[in-house]
Design a protein around this motif. Sequence first.
Motif, PDB file in Angstrom:
ATOM      1  N   LEU A 182      -6.238   4.327   6.707  1.00  0.00           N
ATOM      2  CA  LEU A 182      -5.401   3.320   6.067  1.00  0.00           C
ATOM      3  C   LEU A 182      -4.778   3.941   4.825  1.00  0.00           C
ATOM      4  O   LEU A 182      -5.489   4.512   3.990  1.00  0.00           O
ATOM      5  CB  LEU A 182      -6.242   2.099   5.690  1.00  0.00           C
ATOM      6  N   VAL A 183      -3.453   3.839   4.713  1.00  0.00           N
ATOM      7  CA  VAL A 183      -2.742   4.328   3.534  1.00  0.00           C
ATOM      8  C   VAL A 183      -1.902   3.191   2.967  1.00  0.00           C
ATOM      9  O   VAL A 183      -1.094   2.588   3.684  1.00  0.00           O
ATOM     10  CB  VAL A 183      -1.836   5.527   3.860  1.00  0.00           C
ATOM     11  N   ALA A 184      -2.123   2.877   1.693  1.00  0.00           N
ATOM     12  CA  ALA A 184      -1.350   1.847   0.999  1.00  0.00           C
ATOM     13  C   ALA A 184      -0.512   2.501  -0.091  1.00  0.00           C
ATOM     14  O   ALA A 184      -1.016   3.318  -0.873  1.00  0.00           O
ATOM     15  CB  ALA A 184      -2.280   0.798   0.395  1.00  0.00           C
ATOM     16  N   GLY A 185       0.775   2.139  -0.132  1.00  0.00           N
ATOM     17  CA  GLY A 185       1.660   2.638  -1.176  1.00  0.00           C
ATOM     18  C   GLY A 185       1.964   1.544  -2.177  1.00  0.00           C
ATOM     19  O   GLY A 185       1.998   0.362  -1.817  1.00  0.00           O
ATOM     20  N   GLY A 186       2.205   1.928  -3.450  1.00  0.00           N
ATOM     21  CA  GLY A 186       2.384   0.942  -4.498  1.00  0.00           C
ATOM     22  C   GLY A 186       3.711   1.024  -5.231  1.00  0.00           C
ATOM     23  O   GLY A 186       4.480   1.974  -5.070  1.00  0.00           O
ATOM     24  N   PHE A 187       3.946   0.026  -6.080  1.00  0.00           N
ATOM     25  CA  PHE A 187       5.190  -0.096  -6.838  1.00  0.00           C
ATOM     26  C   PHE A 187       5.369   1.019  -7.861  1.00  0.00           C
ATOM     27  O   PHE A 187       6.495   1.301  -8.274  1.00  0.00           O
ATOM     28  CB  PHE A 187       5.218  -1.449  -7.555  1.00  0.00           C
ATOM     29  N   GLN A 188       4.278   1.631  -8.299  1.00  0.00           N
ATOM     30  CA  GLN A 188       4.357   2.692  -9.306  1.00  0.00           C
ATOM     31  C   GLN A 188       4.107   4.069  -8.707  1.00  0.00           C
ATOM     32  O   GLN A 188       3.688   4.987  -9.396  1.00  0.00           O
ATOM     33  CB  GLN A 188       3.350   2.422 -10.435  1.00  0.00           C
ATOM     34  N   GLY A 189       4.378   4.213  -7.416  1.00  0.00           N
ATOM     35  CA  GLY A 189       4.180   5.502  -6.756  1.00  0.00           C
ATOM     36  C   GLY A 189       2.748   5.755  -6.334  1.00  0.00           C
ATOM     37  O   GLY A 189       2.399   6.868  -5.943  1.00  0.00           O
ATOM     38  N   GLU A 190       1.904   4.720  -6.377  1.00  0.00           N
ATOM     39  CA  GLU A 190       0.502   4.895  -5.998  1.00  0.00           C
ATOM     40  C   GLU A 190       0.374   5.150  -4.492  1.00  0.00           C
ATOM     41  O   GLU A 190       1.121   4.605  -3.676  1.00  0.00           O
ATOM     42  CB  GLU A 190      -0.333   3.649  -6.336  1.00  0.00           C
ATOM     43  N   LEU A 191      -0.620   5.956  -4.144  1.00  0.00           N
ATOM     44  CA  LEU A 191      -1.027   6.155  -2.762  1.00  0.00           C
ATOM     45  C   LEU A 191      -2.548   6.043  -2.717  1.00  0.00           C
ATOM     46  O   LEU A 191      -3.251   6.767  -3.428  1.00  0.00           O
ATOM     47  CB  LEU A 191      -0.588   7.517  -2.231  1.00  0.00           C
ATOM     48  N   ILE A 192      -3.055   5.125  -1.903  1.00  0.00           N
ATOM     49  CA  ILE A 192      -4.492   4.901  -1.777  1.00  0.00           C
ATOM     50  C   ILE A 192      -4.863   5.122  -0.315  1.00  0.00           C
ATOM     51  O   ILE A 192      -4.302   4.479   0.578  1.00  0.00           O
ATOM     52  CB  ILE A 192      -4.889   3.483  -2.215  1.00  0.00           C
ATOM     53  N   CYS A 193      -5.795   6.036  -0.063  1.00  0.00           N
ATOM     54  CA  CYS A 193      -6.153   6.410   1.301  1.00  0.00           C
ATOM     55  C   CYS A 193      -7.623   6.092   1.565  1.00  0.00           C
ATOM     56  O   CYS A 193      -8.504   6.522   0.814  1.00  0.00           O
ATOM     57  CB  CYS A 193      -5.922   7.899   1.533  1.00  0.00           C
ATOM     58  N   LYS A 194      -7.848   5.361   2.649  1.00  0.00           N
ATOM     59  CA  LYS A 194      -9.213   4.985   3.026  1.00  0.00           C
ATOM     60  C   LYS A 194      -9.424   5.245   4.512  1.00  0.00           C
ATOM     61  O   LYS A 194      -8.660   4.771   5.350  1.00  0.00           O
ATOM     62  CB  LYS A 194      -9.463   3.505   2.738  1.00  0.00           C
ATOM     63  N   HIS A 195     -10.482   5.980   4.847  1.00  0.00           N
ATOM     64  CA  HIS A 195     -10.888   6.130   6.238  1.00  0.00           C
ATOM     65  C   HIS A 195     -11.700   4.896   6.626  1.00  0.00           C
ATOM     66  O   HIS A 195     -12.658   4.533   5.926  1.00  0.00           O
ATOM     67  CB  HIS A 195     -11.716   7.398   6.426  1.00  0.00           C
ATOM     68  N   LEU A 196     -11.332   4.267   7.723  1.00  0.00           N
ATOM     69  CA  LEU A 196     -11.968   3.006   8.096  1.00  0.00           C
ATOM     70  C   LEU A 196     -13.420   3.178   8.530  1.00  0.00           C
ATOM     71  O   LEU A 196     -14.176   2.204   8.542  1.00  0.00           O
ATOM     72  CB  LEU A 196     -11.166   2.332   9.212  1.00  0.00           C
ATOM     73  N   ASP A 197     -13.807   4.390   8.884  1.00  0.00           N
ATOM     74  CA  ASP A 197     -15.191   4.636   9.302  1.00  0.00           C
ATOM     75  C   ASP A 197     -16.034   5.240   8.181  1.00  0.00           C
ATOM     76  O   ASP A 197     -17.120   5.765   8.415  1.00  0.00           O
ATOM     77  CB  ASP A 197     -15.229   5.546  10.531  1.00  0.00           C
ATOM     78  N   ARG A 198     -15.535   5.162   6.941  1.00  0.00           N
ATOM     79  CA  ARG A 198     -16.301   5.647   5.792  1.00  0.00           C
ATOM     80  C   ARG A 198     -16.305   4.581   4.698  1.00  0.00           C
ATOM     81  O   ARG A 198     -15.336   3.841   4.541  1.00  0.00           O
ATOM     82  CB  ARG A 198     -15.683   6.916   5.198  1.00  0.00           C
ATOM     83  N   PRO A 199     -17.352   4.525   3.897  1.00  0.00           N
ATOM     84  CA  PRO A 199     -17.344   3.594   2.758  1.00  0.00           C
ATOM     85  C   PRO A 199     -16.429   4.106   1.650  1.00  0.00           C
ATOM     86  O   PRO A 199     -16.216   5.313   1.508  1.00  0.00           O
ATOM     87  CB  PRO A 199     -18.808   3.581   2.309  1.00  0.00           C
ATOM     88  N   GLY A 200     -15.893   3.211   0.879  1.00  0.00           N
ATOM     89  CA  GLY A 200     -15.103   3.600  -0.292  1.00  0.00           C
ATOM     90  C   GLY A 200     -13.732   4.145   0.048  1.00  0.00           C
ATOM     91  O   GLY A 200     -13.295   4.176   1.204  1.00  0.00           O
TER      92      GLY A 200
END
Length: 441
Positions: A197-215
């Motif tokens: 899962l990759v989420a992009g934000g209004f301030q250039g943020e990129l947040i990456c989460k593997h769905l089979d891992r915590p955090g």
Amino acid sequence: MADFDEYMADEYDMDDLEDEMNAEFDGRDIDASDSEVEDLEQLNKAADTSAAQARNGKDIQGIPWERLSVTRKDYRKTRLEQYKNYENVPHSGEEAGKCCTNTEKGSSFYTFRSNSRSVRSTILHFQLRNLVWATSKHDVYLLSNYSISHWSSLTGCRNEILNVKGHVAPSEKHPESLLEGFTETQVSTLAVKERLLVAGGFQGELICKHLDRPGVSFCSRTTYTENAITNAVDIYRNSSGALHFMASNNDCGVRDFDMERYQLVQLFRYLWPVNHSSLSPDGKLVAVVGDDPNGLLVDSSNGQTIGTLKGHLDYSFASAWHPNGVTFATGNQDKTCRIWDTRKTSESVAVLRGNLGAVRSIRFTSDGRYVAMAEPADFVHVYDTKTGYKKEQEIDFFGEISGISFSPDTESLFIGVWDRTYGSLLEYGRTRDYSYLDSLL
């Protein structure tokens, strides 16, 4: 990309109808408490619509037209006449409508299955509509305010995967990761694929989460410039099988991140803000569109332009590839989706026309049989590629569209609807002809 605040109110104006709807409740705002959200979900579940109810005459969104002073037909006419399509180039929609492919409406490639009002997807930027992703015919990921959630059509349950209202920081340590993370991220775009899962934000943020891992595995900020919004994300595997994603940004950049090594590996810059980019199935080409009427077809290894895509009259916000790797599509604020052939990019092979607004999201089925294009509100169009895009299904409802997604097996089509009262997730199933089974009875 346009200024968000100045246009938001006009884009979502359905107050004239909502005042009459006598709904059991109103939608809560972005800061609703957990108890309010739970109450809202329970009330909404009671108002869900099944395929059987729709066949018996119930409105698929549960709108009680029989109790309103306006009929559905008359309100549709009003919406078509009054909906304000945002244009950066004045009258682009009117001009582009003069050269469109003639299509035959009335097909039913996908059949209504359900409308779930307990699943309320939301939009934070009116031009960015890639906030719904199906990973199977039963599993959907979507944005609801500050929460990215998973919803199962089998169980009817929603589970929060990531909440970005508070502080989010990576739980893994990688050299290029922003270890301090982010606080109160406004999610502008989303992608979920390959258990990432990759989420992009209004301030250039990129947040990456593997769905089979915590955090959270990785955080990055593409730029610290003022005009930094992440407009789109495309997850893929490269020729060696390594997991990557490509981020399109308002700072005119397209960035390629390697999720095996958790680092930026390529940065291509163009002359205008990039609103969307998508990689061809063979990984060799990238379709790049943005704040310019012309799009680009570029070499994925160096970002160099191979062809210029001329035909659209306004700015583009969507692109997608047919699995054959030859055909691709672009969506524009001139209300059209253009189909292109990589072997001849001097002109498009088809021009598909919307009804009331920009084409802000495009998806091909994994078998290449169908392509869907979403307008900003009310309409999703599905075309049969085998007929040269001449046969069309028009899915008609009311509300802003947060995203569309076919399931990987092509069996489901999900549509996120943003509306204060009738926000929901629409589910359609691929229409199959099982008449051959009659001979066995």
